[in-house]
Enzyme design. Structure first.
Site, PDB file in Angstrom:
ATOM      1  N   SER A 179       9.668  67.389  32.980  1.00  0.00           N
ATOM      2  CA  SER A 179      10.854  66.546  32.861  1.00  0.00           C
ATOM      3  C   SER A 179      11.193  65.872  34.188  1.00  0.00           C
ATOM      4  CB  SER A 179      12.041  67.408  32.433  1.00  0.00           C
ATOM      5  OG  SER A 179      12.436  68.221  33.521  1.00  0.00           O
ATOM      6  N   LYS A 180      12.146  64.970  34.102  1.00  0.00           N
ATOM      7  CA  LYS A 180      12.611  64.260  35.296  1.00  0.00           C
ATOM      8  C   LYS A 180      13.116  65.278  36.330  1.00  0.00           C
ATOM      9  CE  LYS A 180      15.863  60.712  36.679  1.00  0.00           C
ATOM     10  NZ  LYS A 180      17.280  60.427  36.562  1.00  0.00           N
TER      11      LYS A 180
END
Ligand code: GLU
Length: 501
Positions: free
Chosen positions: A262-263
């Protein structure tokens, strides 16, 4: 393959592309090129509420930077356009109606509030509300209401959606190149909305209709779409359309191997997860990665050639790629490895190209291009590149080529600069002054001969000399450095060290 290969990359412009999205584009591209087919870019922007300004441009810029050109797409054109779903929106209604007519879909009038009520009510009972065969006759739709009432509601302008009527008690056999065969019991499927009350199709309908109309032969997409496969399969059957071949690419996992990358993982680990910068998130391009390196490491996230070879150009990837060699299991993302790839690609680059890239960094340091020649920078790069992962590392590795040291590494000074060192260095300046041809080899010969004549040990001379010239004990072959910075600069540096140390 007898049919023409036509594949598509179908992102929704809802924000920046995650590197997983770029991998999907890459695998589609590689597959198309391998089979002499077409790679189509289709923008899936039917969900206006999730539309993000600039996202489509971001996608196009990413593909351009990564050297993944598309054969057909928005602006580019092609025989199957338009390639933006918002420009095709008039087209989907008839297909939804076709499904109603064939008994595969129905109108539903349940308000969002009602559905929300059911959802919450189920939740409190520890259950999940699913709109399908087991309760659809108790809800407000054209299956439960009389045709007259349906007509009345429509004429009164009541909002409605069109839902797919998932079959009851059927076993579906789904095929996927990566996953093999998957059996699904249709009783677990919900009656997904195909057409919304705002007159727009949902992803499912638009996606399947467009894949059909655009004659897509292979649907290659991320594993997060695998749960949609059953519905898509049923839609093809309901329309009596030939299905494309499906291939769902494995997830890209966090460096720990647990969960989807994920970011936030990027923020925590200090590595990019987007190809280009977006808002405050730095992209691979801006972090100094070469597109070749990014393409190379992405190719290995979920695929491997089955050999030891790790370095692949786009061309060699096209030659070696096959969907059969795509793994089922998630691909663990390794930030170290991305740096390794960049290192490898940096070594492949010519010094002239690297100089072009490094020049702005030097200018940023206040060094004037008219004083520092390209030729000089090229030589510097040739000496230090093997230790660099990024162009930006060149400064860290070789700033002393451009500016004389003002400080000297403390530990090295203590260990190497002895009482008699200043005197030895002083003598050495005389030797250096007498050298006519200040090439690496002649400097080396002169110094070594002199050391021999004086019966000094190398350890007495070489480390302090390096410390004087470089400011530290690091760096490539000292005589190469000396030859490059020149006789006068070397003398200046040694004299400076004598006075400072
Ligand atoms: N619009 C979908 C996405 O954003 C496309 C999924 C597919 O390829 O079918 O990823």
């Amino acid at each position: 393959m007898n049919k023409e290969v036509r594949v598509r990359f179908a992102p929704s412009p809802t924000g920046p592309l995650h590197i997983g999205g770029l991998r999907t584009a890459l695998f589609n591209y590689l597959f198309a090129k391998k089979h002499g087919g077409k790679f189509v870019l289709r923008i899936e922007d039917t969900d206006q509420s999730r539309y993000v300004e600039g996202a489509e441009n971001y996608i196009k810029e990413t593909l351009a930077w990564s050297n993944i050109p598309y054969d057909e797409g928005p602006e580019k054109g092609g025989n199957y356009g338009p390639y933006r779903q918002s420009e095709r929106h008039n087209l989907y209604g008839q297909y939804a109606e076709q499904l109603i007519a064939s008994g595969n879909a129905y109108y539903a009038f349940d308000t969002p509030e009602t559905l929300d009520f059911y959802r919450k009510d189920h939740e409190t009972k520890g259950k999940t509300f699913i709109y399908n065969w087991h309760n659809r006759l108790k809800l407000k739709n054209s299956l439960s209401l009389s045709p007259e009432e349906v007509q009345q509601r429509m004429q009164a302008g009541e909002a409605y959606v069109i839902r797919f009527k998932s079959p009851q008690d059927k076993q579906l056999l789904l095929k996927d190149i990566v996953r093999g065969e998957i059996t699904i019991d249709t009783n677990i499927l919900d009656d997904k909305i195909l057409f919304k009350s705002d007159g727009m199709p949902t992803y499912h309908l638009a996606n399947v209709v467009d894949d059909h109309l655009m004659e897509i032969s292979h649907v290659i997409r991320g594993e997060e779409w695998l749960p949609s496969l059953a519905l898509h399969h049923l839609l093809y059957e309901a329309f009596s359309w030939e299905k494309p071949v499906f291939a769902h690419l494995p997830l890209i996992l966090k460096p720990t191997g647990k969960g989807k990358l994920s970011k936030r993982d990027g923020e925590k680990g200090g590595f990019p997860v987007f190809p280009l910068s977006w808002e405050d998130a730095v992209g691979y391009r801006e972090a100094g990665y070469f597109p070749e390196a990014v393409v190379n490491f992405l190719a290995f996230l979920g695929w491997n050639p089955g050999t030891e070879q790790e370095l692949f150009t786009m061309e060699t990837l096209v030659t070696h790629f096959s969907l059969e060699r795509v793994n089922k299991s998630g691909a663990r993302f390794d930030p170290e490895k991305t740096n390794w790839y960049n290192h490898q690609w940096l070594q492949q680059k010519g010094n002239r190209e690297l100089t072009q890239l490094f020049m702005p960094v030097l200018e940023g340091k206040g060094l004037i291009p008219s004083v520092i020649t390209h030729e000089f920078v090229e030589k510097v790069i040739s000496l230090i590149k093997e230790r660099a992962n990024f162009v930006k590392d060149f400064w860290e590795l070789g700033s002393y080529f451009f500016v004389s040291p003002t400080t000297y590494a403390e530990k090295a000074r203590k260990k190497q600069w002895k009482e008699d060192t200043a005197d030895i260095m002083q003598q050495l300046t005389v030797v250096l002054q007498s050298i006519d041809d200040f090439s690496s080899i002649s400097v080396e010969t002169s110094i070594k001969n002199w050391i021999g004549e004086q019966e000094f040990s190398f350890g007495k001379v070489m480390p302090p000399l390096r410390l004087s010239v470089v400011g530290d004990l690091k760096g490539p072959h000292l005589f190469d450095i000396m030859a490059l910075i020149g006789q006068q600069e070397c003398l200046k540096r040694i004299r400076n060290a004598i006075s400072v140390l």
